[in-house]
Write an enzyme that holds these catalytic residues in place. Structure first.
Site, PDB file in Angstrom:
ATOM      1  N   ASN A  68      -4.295   7.171   0.682  1.00 49.85           N
ATOM      2  CA  ASN A  68      -2.858   7.061   0.904  1.00 49.85           C
ATOM      3  C   ASN A  68      -2.304   6.174  -0.202  1.00 49.85           C
ATOM      4  O   ASN A  68      -2.445   4.954  -0.146  1.00 49.85           O
ATOM      5  CB  ASN A  68      -2.594   6.462   2.296  1.00 49.85           C
ATOM      6  CG  ASN A  68      -1.116   6.239   2.555  1.00 49.85           C
ATOM      7  OD1 ASN A  68      -0.271   6.692   1.788  1.00 49.85           O
ATOM      8  ND2 ASN A  68      -0.799   5.526   3.631  1.00 49.85           N
ATOM      9  N   TRP A  69      -1.712   6.814  -1.192  1.00 48.42           N
ATOM     10  CA  TRP A  69      -1.211   6.045  -2.345  1.00 48.42           C
ATOM     11  C   TRP A  69       0.056   5.278  -1.997  1.00 48.42           C
ATOM     12  O   TRP A  69       0.495   4.423  -2.764  1.00 48.42           O
ATOM     13  CB  TRP A  69      -0.920   6.986  -3.519  1.00 48.42           C
ATOM     14  CG  TRP A  69      -2.138   7.556  -4.191  1.00 48.42           C
ATOM     15  CD1 TRP A  69      -3.462   7.345  -3.841  1.00 48.42           C
ATOM     16  CD2 TRP A  69      -2.158   8.418  -5.336  1.00 48.42           C
ATOM     17  NE1 TRP A  69      -4.290   8.035  -4.697  1.00 48.42           N
ATOM     18  CE2 TRP A  69      -3.514   8.704  -5.626  1.00 48.42           C
ATOM     19  CE3 TRP A  69      -1.168   8.980  -6.134  1.00 48.42           C
ATOM     20  CZ2 TRP A  69      -3.903   9.527  -6.693  1.00 48.42           C
ATOM     21  CZ3 TRP A  69      -1.545   9.801  -7.200  1.00 48.42           C
ATOM     22  CH2 TRP A  69      -2.901  10.062  -7.476  1.00 48.42           C
ATOM     23  N   LYS A  70       0.692   5.593  -0.895  1.00 52.47           N
ATOM     24  CA  LYS A  70       1.973   4.969  -0.518  1.00 52.47           C
ATOM     25  C   LYS A  70       2.972   5.129  -1.680  1.00 52.47           C
ATOM     26  O   LYS A  70       2.924   6.136  -2.379  1.00 52.47           O
ATOM     27  CB  LYS A  70       1.756   3.517  -0.104  1.00 52.47           C
ATOM     28  CG  LYS A  70       0.620   3.393   0.927  1.00 52.47           C
ATOM     29  CD  LYS A  70       0.540   2.074   1.599  1.00 52.47           C
ATOM     30  CE  LYS A  70      -0.634   2.101   2.597  1.00 52.47           C
ATOM     31  NZ  LYS A  70      -0.739   0.880   3.374  1.00 52.47           N
ATOM     32  N   HIS A  77       2.567   6.985  10.182  1.00 57.49           N
ATOM     33  CA  HIS A  77       1.972   5.776   9.602  1.00 57.49           C
ATOM     34  C   HIS A  77       2.735   4.555  10.114  1.00 57.49           C
ATOM     35  O   HIS A  77       3.958   4.610  10.293  1.00 57.49           O
ATOM     36  CB  HIS A  77       2.020   5.848   8.075  1.00 57.49           C
ATOM     37  CG  HIS A  77       1.202   4.774   7.448  1.00 57.49           C
ATOM     38  ND1 HIS A  77       1.665   3.491   7.315  1.00 57.49           N
ATOM     39  CD2 HIS A  77      -0.056   4.774   6.954  1.00 57.49           C
ATOM     40  CE1 HIS A  77       0.714   2.747   6.752  1.00 57.49           C
ATOM     41  NE2 HIS A  77      -0.338   3.509   6.523  1.00 57.49           N
ATOM     42  N   GLU A  87       3.763   1.999   8.710  1.00 63.53           N
ATOM     43  CA  GLU A  87       4.883   1.575   7.856  1.00 63.53           C
ATOM     44  C   GLU A  87       6.113   2.430   8.130  1.00 63.53           C
ATOM     45  O   GLU A  87       7.237   1.941   8.092  1.00 63.53           O
ATOM     46  CB  GLU A  87       4.458   1.652   6.375  1.00 63.53           C
ATOM     47  CG  GLU A  87       3.484   0.520   6.032  1.00 63.53           C
ATOM     48  CD  GLU A  87       2.490   0.838   4.937  1.00 63.53           C
ATOM     49  OE1 GLU A  87       2.695   1.796   4.176  1.00 63.53           O
ATOM     50  OE2 GLU A  87       1.473   0.099   4.848  1.00 63.53           O
ATOM     51  N   GLU A 115      -5.393   3.032  12.814  1.00 58.31           N
ATOM     52  CA  GLU A 115      -5.123   1.997  11.822  1.00 58.31           C
ATOM     53  C   GLU A 115      -4.516   0.779  12.516  1.00 58.31           C
ATOM     54  O   GLU A 115      -3.300   0.742  12.747  1.00 58.31           O
ATOM     55  CB  GLU A 115      -4.143   2.513  10.767  1.00 58.31           C
ATOM     56  CG  GLU A 115      -4.648   3.720   9.999  1.00 58.31           C
ATOM     57  CD  GLU A 115      -3.973   3.821   8.641  1.00 58.31           C
ATOM     58  OE1 GLU A 115      -4.693   3.795   7.641  1.00 58.31           O
ATOM     59  OE2 GLU A 115      -2.739   3.898   8.592  1.00 58.31           O
ATOM     60  N   GLY A 127      -3.629  -3.465   4.581  1.00 62.42           N
ATOM     61  CA  GLY A 127      -3.216  -4.197   3.381  1.00 62.42           C
ATOM     62  C   GLY A 127      -3.417  -5.700   3.492  1.00 62.42           C
ATOM     63  O   GLY A 127      -2.920  -6.454   2.657  1.00 62.42           O
ATOM     64  N   SER A 147      -7.704  -1.848   5.343  1.00 60.96           N
ATOM     65  CA  SER A 147      -8.579  -2.633   4.465  1.00 60.96           C
ATOM     66  C   SER A 147     -10.006  -2.095   4.413  1.00 60.96           C
ATOM     67  O   SER A 147     -10.966  -2.865   4.307  1.00 60.96           O
ATOM     68  CB  SER A 147      -8.569  -4.117   4.871  1.00 60.96           C
ATOM     69  OG  SER A 147      -7.261  -4.644   4.748  1.00 60.96           O
TER      70      SER A 147
HETATM   71  P1  PGA Z   1      -5.098  -0.320   3.262  1.00 59.34           P
HETATM   72  O1  PGA Z   1      -4.066   0.761   3.847  1.00 59.34           O
HETATM   73  O2  PGA Z   1      -6.407   0.415   3.035  1.00 59.34           O
HETATM   74  O3  PGA Z   1      -4.483  -0.784   1.975  1.00 59.34           O
HETATM   75  O4  PGA Z   1      -5.224  -1.393   4.270  1.00 59.34           O
HETATM   76  C1  PGA Z   1      -4.474   1.737   4.768  1.00 59.34           C
HETATM   77  C2  PGA Z   1      -3.293   2.583   5.161  1.00 59.34           C
HETATM   78  O5  PGA Z   1      -2.186   2.039   5.302  1.00 59.34           O
HETATM   79  O6  PGA Z   1      -3.420   3.808   5.340  1.00 59.34           O
END
Ligand code: PGA
Length: 257
Positions: free
Chosen positions: A9-11, A99, A101, A171, A177, A217
């Site tokens: 997931n490059w966001k 997600h 976010e 998640e 993150g 993470s």
């Molecule tokens: P992260 O993100 O590996 O940077 O913690 C995972 C995600 O949000 O899918």
């Protein structure tokens, strides 16, 4: 069928040239591996602007591109939105929905997600559907309840045939993150809970065949321990998916455990 999956997931990272360069590097590394059975499905979630170009940089045999969101409506006067049909028309087969976010910063509720999942499935997109609790919910020991409610209210309107096109990603928000990953035991415990929740609704066959990914993470140091768990089918990878070496190492780890 239940599959081993590593999804990036490059966001909101990389310009188009940077993204194409990263995808090309990942593709080259995936092609150059030997003794590989390709048991692992590799998916790369990119910004909308990158889907077409990045999709063309990846050999379909080794990896596929995913969108990170889609509109809740099918088409029409929704300025700035990108529909599931548009995504599918780029040759893209996957979309990440729900997600944390998106839930936290863009107000995506269960009701909105029901519509997005419907639009995605109407357009033959496979959905990576994210669930997970925030820290306060875990500390209050509410994490199972929260995840159960996200599944029930976001997914469980689907038929047995439809749910087969869903990949669930657990998640924990406190692990995303933050560098603070769930322990292997915490991941297995929640994944087993998710699988049993799916089994209670759809039956054991459906639950045994659904892939459940861990995200938060996940990196080259902790992936092996996480992936060894019987109910952890793979990972949804944020930060580590932006480094070709790390991402392909994660694919190798998944392939070999
Ligand atoms: P992260 O993100 O590996 O940077 O913690 C995972 C995600 O949000 O899918």
């Amino acid at each position: 069928m239940r599959k081993k999956i590593v999804a990036g997931n490059w966001k909101m990272n990389t310009t188009l040239p940077e993204g194409v360069a990263l995808a090309t590097e990942i593709d080259t590394k995936l092609r150059n591996r030997h003794e590989v059975s390709n048991k692992t499905v590799v998916i790369i979630g990119v910004p909308f602007t990158h889907i077409w170009e990045v999709g063309r940089s990846l050999a379909p045999k080794f990896s596929s591109v995913a969108a990170q969101n889609c509109a809740a409506e099918a088409s029409g006067a929704y300025t700035g939105e990108v529909s599931a049909a548009m995504i599918a028309s780029l040759g893209c087969n996957y979309v990440i929905l729900g997600h944390s976010e998106r839930r936290a910063y863009y107000g995506e509720t269960d009701a909105i997600l029901v519509k997005k999942v419907t639009r995605a499935l109407e357009n033959k997109l496979e959905v990576i559907f994210c669930v997970g609790e925030v820290l306060a919910e875990r500390e209050a020991n509410n994490h199972f309840e929260v995840v159960k409610s996200q599944l029930e209210n976001g997914l469980f309107n689907l038929s047995k045939e439809e749910i087969a096109h869903i990949i669930i990603a657990y998640e924990p928000v406190w692990a995303i993150g933050t560098g603070k990953t769930a322990t292997s035991a915490q991941a297995q415990e929640m994944h087993a809970f998710i699988r049993s929740t799916v089994a209670n609704k759809y039956g054991k066959d459906v639950a045994d065949n659904i892939s459940i990914l861990y995200g938060g993470s996940c990196n080259t140091q902790n992936a092996k321990e996480l992936f060894l768990n019987p109910d952890v089918d793979g990972g949804l990878i944020g930060g580590a998916s932006l480094k070709a070496d790390d991402f392909v190492t994660l694919v190798d780890i998944r392939e070999n455990v």
